[in-house]
Scaffold this motif. Structure first.
Motif, short mmCIF file in Angstrom:
data_model
loop_
_atom_site.label_atom_id
_atom_site.label_comp_id
_atom_site.label_asym_id
_atom_site.label_seq_id
_atom_site.Cartn_x
_atom_site.Cartn_y
_atom_site.Cartn_z
N GLN A 99 31.04 44.89 19.32
CA GLN A 99 30.12 45.48 20.29
C GLN A 99 29.14 46.44 19.62
O GLN A 99 27.97 46.53 20.01
CB GLN A 99 30.92 46.22 21.37
N ALA A 100 29.59 47.17 18.59
CA ALA A 100 28.69 48.06 17.87
C ALA A 100 27.58 47.28 17.18
O ALA A 100 26.42 47.72 17.15
CB ALA A 100 29.48 48.87 16.84
N SER A 101 27.89 46.11 16.65
CA SER A 101 26.87 45.26 16.04
C SER A 101 25.86 44.79 17.08
O SER A 101 24.64 44.83 16.84
CB SER A 101 27.52 44.06 15.35
N VAL A 102 26.34 44.36 18.24
CA VAL A 102 25.45 43.87 19.29
C VAL A 102 24.51 44.98 19.76
O VAL A 102 23.30 44.78 19.89
CB VAL A 102 26.27 43.31 20.48
N LEU A 103 25.05 46.16 20.01
CA LEU A 103 24.23 47.25 20.53
C LEU A 103 23.27 47.78 19.47
O LEU A 103 22.16 48.22 19.81
CB LEU A 103 25.13 48.38 21.05
N SER A 142 30.16 51.24 22.69
CA SER A 142 30.99 50.22 22.03
C SER A 142 32.46 50.53 22.20
O SER A 142 33.28 49.62 22.47
CB SER A 142 30.63 50.15 20.55
N CYS A 143 32.83 51.79 22.07
CA CYS A 143 34.24 52.17 22.26
C CYS A 143 34.68 51.97 23.70
O CYS A 143 35.79 51.47 23.96
CB CYS A 143 34.44 53.63 21.84
N LEU A 144 33.82 52.35 24.65
CA LEU A 144 34.18 52.19 26.06
C LEU A 144 34.36 50.71 26.42
O LEU A 144 35.32 50.33 27.11
CB LEU A 144 33.11 52.82 26.94
N LEU A 145 33.43 49.87 25.97
CA LEU A 145 33.50 48.44 26.29
C LEU A 145 34.61 47.74 25.51
O LEU A 145 35.30 46.86 26.03
CB LEU A 145 32.16 47.77 26.00
N GLY A 146 34.79 48.12 24.22
CA GLY A 146 35.80 47.46 23.39
C GLY A 146 37.21 47.83 23.76
O GLY A 146 38.13 47.00 23.64
N PHE A 147 37.42 49.06 24.24
CA PHE A 147 38.77 49.51 24.60
C PHE A 147 39.07 49.29 26.08
O PHE A 147 40.08 49.80 26.57
CB PHE A 147 38.95 50.99 24.25
N THR A 148 38.24 48.53 26.78
CA THR A 148 38.49 48.25 28.20
C THR A 148 39.86 47.63 28.47
O THR A 148 40.52 47.99 29.46
CB THR A 148 37.38 47.31 28.75
N VAL A 188 36.04 35.89 28.11
CA VAL A 188 34.96 34.98 28.52
C VAL A 188 33.99 35.68 29.47
O VAL A 188 32.78 35.74 29.22
CB VAL A 188 35.54 33.71 29.17
N TYR A 189 34.52 36.23 30.58
CA TYR A 189 33.65 36.77 31.62
C TYR A 189 33.06 38.13 31.25
O TYR A 189 31.87 38.38 31.50
CB TYR A 189 34.41 36.88 32.95
N PHE A 190 33.87 39.00 30.69
CA PHE A 190 33.40 40.36 30.40
C PHE A 190 32.80 40.46 29.01
O PHE A 190 31.64 40.87 28.85
CB PHE A 190 34.57 41.34 30.54
N ASN A 191 33.57 40.07 27.98
CA ASN A 191 33.11 40.27 26.61
C ASN A 191 31.98 39.32 26.23
O ASN A 191 30.94 39.75 25.71
CB ASN A 191 34.29 40.12 25.65
#
Length: 345
Positions: A99-103, A142-148, A188-191
């Motif tokens: 996610q850090a790479s994407v953002l 990235s941390c918030l989305l990755g650690f969901t 699939v749906y979220f990430n």
């Protein structure tokens, strides 16, 4: 989950996979360390430009892929027994780095768009403080989305696992695999759709608008202004290439997750394709420094400068050793009287 199996790969294929992962990890570490040094040390005042701040953020994420994500990918293949909570935590680290790479890529695209379409406002916004604030926001998100998954969207039930352990009196933790704790619907749906594809679509639209606008301006402006626009276009092409490589390397792995979710495929068939997909996704972090070297002139010059410094220091050390060696030989031939003459002089 179809891939939730404790049986690892065959021994020979696991050795090949591990060797390739080690090579990718070493390349990631060396290449991206060189990128960070080139931008922070080799290019004067580079960190005052937002684009290079975001490139450093992307290089740090790629560096951490070599340091953390690749070793975890080898570990999270059922070869170690971990508690579900610890297995989930380690699996989420990989999601954070992706996610850090994407953002970071999204921040680069937004920066180039604002630079081109709002030049007057851009000068007021593009300060070093604002750039590093944007980098911090990228990593926090990235941390918030990755650690969901830690907040409940995972594959196991803590109460069920505790009751099973209590009833069986077993102290052995289950084998840790990525998809044994990470939910496929989440991947699939979220990430994939929400955290990867949506930013990629936004970036595609931004770069399309950037190239369209640059093409029009190149036809209208005078030759003096065209030189600056051509440099801008070359940099935009280079950054778009980094984006395309990211999509090419990561989307196949996500498509395999889609196949796992929507089709009941045999485990062995999936694993034959799954591990090449993991290698391809990790290889993306090793490719980026090569793209920077060939496509971005400032970083290419910084690489050359660092290389010259390394060669110069190596020659100096070699010369010092030769001088010391020759002096030692003279002293040995002349004996103690040579030393006395040298001191008297």
């Amino acid at each position: 989950v179809p891939l939730n199996t404790s049986a690892p790969m065959a021994e020979w294929s696991w050795v090949v996979y591990t060797v390739l992962e080690v090579l990718i990890a070493v390349t990631c570490c060396l290449g991206n360390t060189l990128v960070v040094c080139a931008v922070c040390v080799g290019i004067r005042d580079s960190l005052r430009e937002p684009t290079f701040c975001f490139l450093v953020s992307l290089a740090v994420a790629d560096l951490l892929v070599g340091v953390a994500a690749v070793p975890l990918a080898v570990v999270l293949d059922g070869w170690v027994n971990l508690t579900p909570d610890l297995c989930l935590l380690l699996s989420c680290v990989v999601l954070v780095l992706t996610q850090a790479s994407v953002l970071s890529l999204l921040a680069i695209a937004v920066d180039r768009y604002l630079r081109l379409h709002t030049p007057l406002r851009y000068k007021a916004l593009a300060t070093q403080r604002h750039s590093w604030l944007a980098v911090s926001v990228c990593w926090i998100l990235s941390c918030l989305l990755g650690f969901t998954p830690l907040f409940g969207w995972h594959n196991y039930s803590p109460l069920t696992s505790e009751s099973n352990n209590t009833s069986s009196f077993s102290l052995i933790a289950p084998p840790c695999t990525f998809l044994s704790v990470i939910s496929l619907p989440f991947m699939v749906y979220f990430n994939f759709l929400g955290c990867v594809m949506a930013p990629l679509l936004v970036m595609t639209l931004l770069y399309t608008q950037i190239f369209w606008s640059l093409q029009g301006r190149l036809k209208e402006n005078c030759p003096q202004a065209q030189a600056s626009l051509l440099r801008e276009k070359r940099l935009a092409y280079s950054l778009a290439l980094v984006l395309i490589l990211f999509a090419v390397c990561w989307i196949p792995l996500h498509l395999m997750n889609c196949l796992l979710l929507f089709h009941d495929l045999p485990v062995l068939t999936v694993k034959k394709c799954y591990f090449p997909g993991i290698l391809l996704s990790h290889a993306n972090s090793a490719i980026n420094p090569v793209v920077y070297a060939y496509r971005i002139p400032k970083i290419q010059q910084a690489y050359s400068h660092i290389w010259r410094q390394v060669v110069l220091r190596g020659n100096c050390c070699r010369g010092d050793k030769e001088v010391q060696h020759s002096q030692r030989r003279v002293n040995q031939k002349g004996g103690p009287h040579a030393n006395e003459q040298g001191h008297s002089k």
